[in-house]
Design an enzyme around this catalytic site. Sequence first.
Site, short mmCIF file in Angstrom:
data_model
loop_
_atom_site.label_atom_id
_atom_site.label_comp_id
_atom_site.label_asym_id
_atom_site.label_seq_id
_atom_site.Cartn_x
_atom_site.Cartn_y
_atom_site.Cartn_z
N GLN A 160 39.51 73.27 -3.69
CA GLN A 160 40.10 74.23 -3.10
C GLN A 160 41.02 74.94 -4.07
OE1 GLN A 160 41.14 73.32 -0.51
NE2 GLN A 160 40.63 71.21 0.83
N ASP A 163 36.86 70.15 -10.57
CA ASP A 163 36.46 70.31 -8.87
C ASP A 163 37.55 71.14 -8.42
OD1 ASP A 163 37.17 70.06 -6.15
OD2 ASP A 163 37.15 67.96 -5.89
N HIS A 171 40.60 64.12 -4.89
CA HIS A 171 40.00 64.04 -3.53
C HIS A 171 38.93 62.67 -4.00
CE1 HIS A 171 37.03 64.85 -0.77
NE2 HIS A 171 37.32 65.37 0.16
N LYS A 200 34.77 76.08 2.31
CA LYS A 200 35.79 76.64 2.44
C LYS A 200 36.26 77.61 2.27
CE LYS A 200 36.89 71.61 1.21
NZ LYS A 200 37.10 71.25 1.91
N CYS A 233 41.13 62.29 2.51
CA CYS A 233 39.78 61.54 2.15
C CYS A 233 40.82 61.32 0.11
CB CYS A 233 38.90 62.77 1.79
SG CYS A 233 37.79 62.63 2.69
N1 C6P Z 1 37.76 68.18 1.53
C1 C6P Z 1 39.53 68.23 3.12
O1 C6P Z 1 39.71 68.33 4.25
P1 C6P Z 1 32.70 68.48 0.67
O2 C6P Z 1 33.05 68.35 1.35
O3 C6P Z 1 31.31 68.44 -0.70
O4 C6P Z 1 32.55 70.39 1.11
O5 C6P Z 1 34.38 69.07 -0.39
C2 C6P Z 1 34.73 67.33 -0.40
C3 C6P Z 1 35.43 67.81 -1.46
C4 C6P Z 1 35.71 68.20 -2.38
N2 C6P Z 1 37.44 68.56 -3.71
C5 C6P Z 1 38.14 68.63 -3.00
C6 C6P Z 1 39.58 69.39 -3.49
C7 C6P Z 1 38.36 68.32 -1.08
O6 C6P Z 1 39.44 68.84 -0.41
C8 C6P Z 1 36.72 68.59 -0.98
C9 C6P Z 1 37.43 68.58 0.97
C10 C6P Z 1 38.46 68.55 2.99
O7 C6P Z 1 40.40 68.20 2.52
C11 C6P Z 1 37.95 67.32 3.85
S1 C6P Z 1 37.60 65.99 3.07
#
Ligand code: C6P
Length: 415
Positions: free
Chosen positions: A212, A209, A132, A235, A373
């Site tokens: 997910q 990270d 990401h 999430k 992203c």
């Molecule tokens: N992915 C998706 O629709 P934040 O925005 O900080 O809570 O998370 C960022 C982020 C970082 N790593 C991974 C693997 C992610 O999936 C995400 C967020 C969302 O897939 C929004 S782009």
Amino acid sequence: MKTAQIDTYSTINWKTIRNQFPVLQQEVNGKPLVYLDNGASSQMPQPVIDRLNAYHSNEHANVHRGIHSLSQKATDAYEATREKVKDFINAGSLEEVIFTTGTTDSINLVAHSYGRTYLKEGDEIIVSQMEHHANIVPWQMIAEQTGAVLKVIPMDENGNLMMDAFHAILSEKTAIVAIIHVSNALGTINPVEEIIEAAHAKNAVVLIDGAQSVPHTKVDVQALDADFYTFSAHKMCGPTGFGILYGKKELLNKIPPYRGGGDMIDKVTFEKTTYNDLPHKFEAGTPPIAAGIGLGAAIDFLNEIGMDNIAHREAELLEYATKKLSAIEGLRIVGQANQKASVISFLLDGIHPTDAGTIMDKEGIAVRTGHHCAQPVMDYYNIPGTLRASISFYNNEDDIDRLAEAIIYTKEFFV
Ligand code: C6P
């Protein structure tokens, strides 16, 4: 994801669980909502909403500051979440659980604080092709400032990381390995145990990270031996604006604070400031208190179902959805890794993902469209983006059937 033998699984009433999510009970564009954008943000069940209401109605005050009763009540509720997170991911101590505003903030904290302190010219940072942007851009910024070099683990056509290439890239120069546990764009579950062990053999520090992965399976940071592990509340059935950085205590103690301000200090004079102990050293300013308390309620909710049961249910739904979607002519699933979480990215022949997503929205189906992203993933496949259905335990087979019907309708619409 691996699921343990599940004794309670057959006794779970998934319909009752689904009924606890008020958002799912509505119509969108005149059709019952089918929410399949859980990768972007999952929904909050009634107990989490009730907990937020209770805090706003009866407990609202600043934390860590007041000796008055209301502030102490808010502080206790807020700090109870730290204890819950510690147990949820099996952190070694409360000091290893840092509250942030989300995964992005957590990764930036490590990149800026650890990276700027310890990286030097010629050091290497390894990321993967399927990161990401939140796990690419902060490292690029730090590489630019320090003269470190970014290396990328390639992936194959199915979306599996090429582990031979990883072992070949890894060297004595590797200072940091920053890897996505589960790909948000493809659903790939990466072999992070192997990555962490190999990186440690070269004395590299590993950040995972887990945005997910934590919402969908049991994560044990000590068993993984991760140095840093990051995730977001929104999430995992919690509110937006809150997240976690897990870090090993000895590493967190070695790095400077990321942001300065209230709460993170011990003593401030104009000559010199000393910092608070862990975990507060990294928590400057008034935090999103309600969201933190909401995360605690979300963890209670997930624990009540059981993370193994959640993983099992999502694996069932993934299998059902993969079969159903694979049978649709002109539909191509992007990302067919050996180990997959409940994410299906797909394309429809001759139809732009955004156009398809717009028609599906008219049918009440919420899927995400675009690059998610993860532009390097789209570049790899030479595509502008995908449609993505990300499935949660509160979805059901009817949702998948409605998705399939909407896809067929969309195809016919564009003939
Ligand atoms: N992915 C998706 O629709 P934040 O925005 O900080 O809570 O998370 C960022 C982020 C970082 N790593 C991974 C693997 C992610 O999936 C995400 C967020 C969302 O897939 C929004 S782009």
